[in-house]
Write an enzyme that holds these catalytic residues in place. Structure first.
Site, PDB file in Angstrom:
ATOM      1  N   LYS A   1     -19.532  14.607  38.191  1.00 34.34           N
ATOM      2  CA  LYS A   1     -20.874  15.226  38.906  1.00 34.34           C
ATOM      3  C   LYS A   1     -21.455  15.291  37.786  1.00 34.34           C
ATOM      4  O   LYS A   1     -23.247  16.223  37.849  1.00 34.34           O
ATOM      5  CB  LYS A   1     -19.846  16.745  39.094  1.00 34.34           C
ATOM      6  CG  LYS A   1     -19.141  16.584  40.536  1.00 34.34           C
ATOM      7  CD  LYS A   1     -20.417  15.829  41.670  1.00 34.34           C
ATOM      8  CE  LYS A   1     -20.321  16.194  43.489  1.00 34.34           C
ATOM      9  NZ  LYS A   1     -21.060  15.639  43.650  1.00 34.34           N
TER      10      LYS A   1
ATOM     11  N   TYR B   1     -13.820  13.681  37.776  1.00 33.59           N
ATOM     12  CA  TYR B   1     -14.635  14.585  38.696  1.00 33.59           C
ATOM     13  C   TYR B   1     -15.680  14.809  37.841  1.00 33.59           C
ATOM     14  O   TYR B   1     -16.778  14.947  37.937  1.00 33.59           O
ATOM     15  CB  TYR B   1     -13.591  15.424  39.675  1.00 33.59           C
ATOM     16  CG  TYR B   1     -14.412  15.488  40.676  1.00 33.59           C
ATOM     17  CD1 TYR B   1     -14.675  15.510  41.042  1.00 33.59           C
ATOM     18  CD2 TYR B   1     -14.658  17.448  40.536  1.00 33.59           C
ATOM     19  CE1 TYR B   1     -15.744  16.342  42.570  1.00 33.59           C
ATOM     20  CE2 TYR B   1     -15.487  18.006  41.055  1.00 33.59           C
ATOM     21  CZ  TYR B   1     -16.229  17.888  42.760  1.00 33.59           C
ATOM     22  OH  TYR B   1     -17.298  17.707  42.853  1.00 33.59           O
TER      23      TYR B   1
ATOM     24  N   THR C   1     -14.868  23.151  52.607  1.00 37.39           N
ATOM     25  CA  THR C   1     -14.975  21.844  53.080  1.00 37.39           C
ATOM     26  C   THR C   1     -13.393  21.293  53.165  1.00 37.39           C
ATOM     27  O   THR C   1     -12.687  21.395  53.106  1.00 37.39           O
ATOM     28  CB  THR C   1     -16.132  20.902  51.957  1.00 37.39           C
ATOM     29  OG1 THR C   1     -15.712  20.697  51.166  1.00 37.39           O
ATOM     30  CG2 THR C   1     -17.214  21.945  52.432  1.00 37.39           C
TER      31      THR C   1
END
Length: 303
Positions: free
Chosen positions: A179, A175, A212
């Protein structure tokens, strides 16, 4: 930009925007742009969630010019079909927000085209999407591309010898790489735009740590990271706050091409938009150029 909020968004009347992602940051960004009078297309892979997002926006902004378009960033065919549809429907585009993403699935997964899921969705999918929409963006009014990175990029490294994590898969490490790739792409896109006279401003942003469903969706609610998200929800700022750096980058006349924006407090975890700390590895132009070329070869996209 002290305490910049959504109320500082300039009128978006006459401007058009595409934002990827139907929930969380994507939804809040689309809602804010719609409230400012912009034409907004929400692009996502789940039509049911897309319809729900449009209904929610219309409940708050009855006459909003907002609609949903099907787009699966884990499928090159879907991205290309999306690009073809949009180019047949319109002559220009003013804003693209590369927002959608997946985070730390516990087991390695692949996209439809065989890319590791996080790299393929978060980075390569948006790389191809930007290429597909560039013919519209170059005809837009003061066009911008905003690409979302993450504070996780600080720990990222581009592993060219195992870019798709086929030899070794560590969810967070992969990840972080995805990014960092997004951040380097934003900077390299700005350099290409300046060198080629495209007139497209490329900016990066990150949301800090926001409330989120990203940590619930891929790792799952019962994973350690999912449980942390559930029990320590108060440590995560609301998505409406987390999207402010993106909205600043997308709309403010003071946002600069090639810049990086994030929250201003607690090590950029939360707060109002400000210029973010750029990880040193993101400034390596040689690696950025190589990543750009490798991305073109992997996807067949041409910018």
């Amino acid at each position: 930009m002290a305490q910049w909020t959504a109320s500082d968004i300039p009128s978006q009347l006459g401007r058009s925007a595409i934002i990827t992602g139907t929930g969380g940051l994507g939804f809040e960004g689309a809602l804010a742009l719609a409230k400012a009078g912009g034409e907004v297309i929400i692009a996502g892979r789940n039509a049911e969630k897309g319809a729900a997002a449009i209904a929610r926006i219309h409940s708050e902004v009855p006459f909003a010019a907002v609609r949903f378009e099907l787009l699966d960033l884990a499928s090159l065919a879907s991205i290309k079909n999306f690009g073809e549809r949009l180019r047949s429907q319109r002559g220009s585009l003013d804003l693209l927000i590369n927002n959608a993403g997946v985070m730390v699935p516990p087991k390695r997964q692949e996209t439809e085209d065989g890319f590791e899921l996080q790299l393929g969705t978060n980075y390569l999918g948006h790389f191809v999407l930007t290429a597909e929409l560039m013919p519209l963006l170059v005809k837009g009014k003061s066009p911008r591309v905003v690409t979302l990175s993450s504070i996780a990029a600080r720990n990222g490294a581009i592993s060219f010898d195992d870019l798709n994590a086929q030899k070794s898969y560590t969810p967070m490490q992969v990840y972080n790489q995805s990014k960092l790739a997004c951040l380097m792409f934003a900077f390299e896109l700005q350099r290409h735009s300046e060198a080629n006279g495209w007139g497209v401003t490329s900016i990066a942003a990150h949301p800090g740590i926001s409330r989120t469903d990203l940590l619930h969706n891929a790792p799952g609610r019962r994973s350690v990271i999912g449980i942390t998200r559930s029990l320590l929800w108060f440590m995560f700022q609301p998505a409406s706050q987390g999207t402010l750096p993106t909205l600043f980058a997308a709309t403010s006349p003071f946002a600069k091409g090639g810049a990086y924006y994030g929250p201003d407090k607690l090590g950029e975890i939360r707060g109002a938009p400000t210029e973010a700390q750029i990880p040193p590895q993101a400034l390596d132009v040689e690696v950025s150029v190589r990543l750009w070329e490798v991305s073109k070869k992997l996807t067949g996209a041409s910018l």
